[in-house]
Write a protein that holds these residues in place. Structure first.
Motif, mmCIF file in Angstrom:
data_model
loop_
_atom_site.group_PDB
_atom_site.id
_atom_site.type_symbol
_atom_site.label_atom_id
_atom_site.label_comp_id
_atom_site.label_asym_id
_atom_site.label_seq_id
_atom_site.Cartn_x
_atom_site.Cartn_y
_atom_site.Cartn_z
ATOM 1 N N ASP A 11 12.642 2.004 -2.250
ATOM 2 C CA ASP A 11 11.506 2.821 -2.677
ATOM 3 C C ASP A 11 12.013 4.098 -3.353
ATOM 4 O O ASP A 11 11.442 4.562 -4.347
ATOM 5 C CB ASP A 11 10.619 3.177 -1.489
ATOM 6 N N HIS A 14 9.743 7.402 6.302
ATOM 7 C CA HIS A 14 9.339 6.057 6.724
ATOM 8 C C HIS A 14 9.209 5.107 5.537
ATOM 9 O O HIS A 14 8.296 4.275 5.482
ATOM 10 C CB HIS A 14 8.022 6.111 7.509
ATOM 11 N N GLN A 15 10.121 5.247 4.558
ATOM 12 C CA GLN A 15 10.156 4.361 3.406
ATOM 13 C C GLN A 15 11.516 3.666 3.366
ATOM 14 O O GLN A 15 12.401 3.953 4.167
ATOM 15 C CB GLN A 15 9.920 5.150 2.113
ATOM 16 N N GLN A 16 11.676 2.753 2.409
ATOM 17 C CA GLN A 16 12.907 2.005 2.262
ATOM 18 C C GLN A 16 13.775 2.617 1.163
ATOM 19 O O GLN A 16 13.257 3.261 0.238
ATOM 20 C CB GLN A 16 12.597 0.548 1.915
ATOM 21 N N PRO A 17 15.111 2.421 1.231
ATOM 22 C CA PRO A 17 15.987 2.959 0.178
ATOM 23 C C PRO A 17 15.599 2.494 -1.222
ATOM 24 O O PRO A 17 15.712 3.255 -2.182
ATOM 25 C CB PRO A 17 17.376 2.447 0.587
ATOM 26 N N ALA A 62 18.875 7.285 0.650
ATOM 27 C CA ALA A 62 18.497 6.409 1.768
ATOM 28 C C ALA A 62 18.015 7.219 2.971
ATOM 29 O O ALA A 62 17.012 6.884 3.604
ATOM 30 C CB ALA A 62 19.672 5.515 2.155
ATOM 31 N N ARG A 66 14.280 7.169 4.731
ATOM 32 C CA ARG A 66 14.025 6.906 6.153
ATOM 33 C C ARG A 66 13.247 8.045 6.798
ATOM 34 O O ARG A 66 12.400 7.824 7.676
ATOM 35 C CB ARG A 66 15.344 6.665 6.886
#
Length: 277
Positions: A67, A62-65, A55, A59
């Motif tokens: 992803d 700039h991506q989501q967990p 996670a 971050r």
């Protein structure tokens, strides 16, 4: 060999796949039955662990967990991961590269596969969407040769004027048969480089040598060079020719530019070929 708290964390499904050997044993079972990935509770727990473990890395890029979990899923199913000396190290490395490529793809407005090939090219400027910046051309110089934009300042330009100028440049290109996507990204990138360098000739030379954006736009280098020359203009010791952006900023209407046979001929000759569906 160092260990982390994650290496000793209890497995939510009751089996220790937080260690490399535990992960290998689970992957061996899952790869023996491809359908197990859809219904095995340990498979779901493994992906939840990946989302949690990576996670912070997601971050950072700039991506989501989730992803990160999706990236981990692809590498976990690869046969090479099962045979690796340290499967978790392989997963971590692959997830890191995928998240970095996704971030690069978002910045350059290209596919992730293309961004992977550009990860080591640190000289690329982030792509600018039309209207994203309000200060892009506040320092754009006029057609006076040798004028440094940093000395001229904003010239009283407002963000609205800048956006109108960029939009008019795009419409000029589109009216002459240029694809809108090429026109918008091309104008935005040229304006961004002008604002960065503060000098039209330096900007033109840098843009002319940059072959990355024409590859991303799928246009020949000669087309990209012609577009940059038309937008920025030319300046030599003997003569100077203001570019489209400068002429629009000084109040010249688009219809006047369309009446310029030399400009129109150059843009028509350089426009990308559109293949009919």
């Amino acid at each position: 060999m160092t260990t982390t708290d994650d290496d000793h964390a209890p497995d939510p499904a009751g089996a220790s796949f937080t260690t490399s050997e535990g992960l290998r044993a689970l992957l061996l079972r899952l790869q023996a039955d491809p359908e197990a990935w859809a219904g095995d509770p340990q498979a779901s727990a493994l992906l939840e662990l990946c989302a949690t473990r990576y996670a912070a890395l997601a971050r950072k890029h700039h991506q989501q967990p989730m992803d990160a979990a999706a990236a981990a899923f692809h590498v976990l199913r690869a046969p090479a991961t099962l045979g690796a000396r340290d499967p978790w190290a392989v997963v971590t490395h692959a997830v890191r590269l995928t998240l970095a490529a996704d971030e690069r793809a978002d910045a350059l407005l290209c596919s992730t596969s293309t961004a992977r090939r550009l990860l080591t090219d640190t000289g690329l400027a982030q792509a600018v969407r039309l209207g994203d910046r309000t200060d892009t051309m506040t320092n754009l110089p006029t057609d006076e040769p040798g004028t440094d934009a940093t000395r001229r300042g904003s010239g009283g330009l407002t963000p609205v004027q800048v956006r109108i100028c960029m939009a008019n440049a795009v419409e000029l290109l589109c009216s002459l048969g240029w694809p809108r996507a090429v026109a918008e990204l091309g104008v935005g990138h040229v304006c961004d480089r002008l604002a960065t360098t503060g000098n039209p000739q330096r900007a033109y030379e840098a843009l002319r040598r940059d072959l990355t954006l024409p590859r991303l736009l799928d246009v020949p280098p000669r087309t990209w060079t012609a577009l940059c020359r038309a937008l920025i203009g030319t300046s030599t010791p003997r003569a100077s020719q203001p570019g489209v952006l400068c002429r629009l900023l000084t109040g010249e209407p688009v219809r006047s530019l369309l009446a310029d046979d030399t400009l129109v001929t150059a843009l028509l000759a350089a426009r990308p070929q559109v293949v009919a569906a």
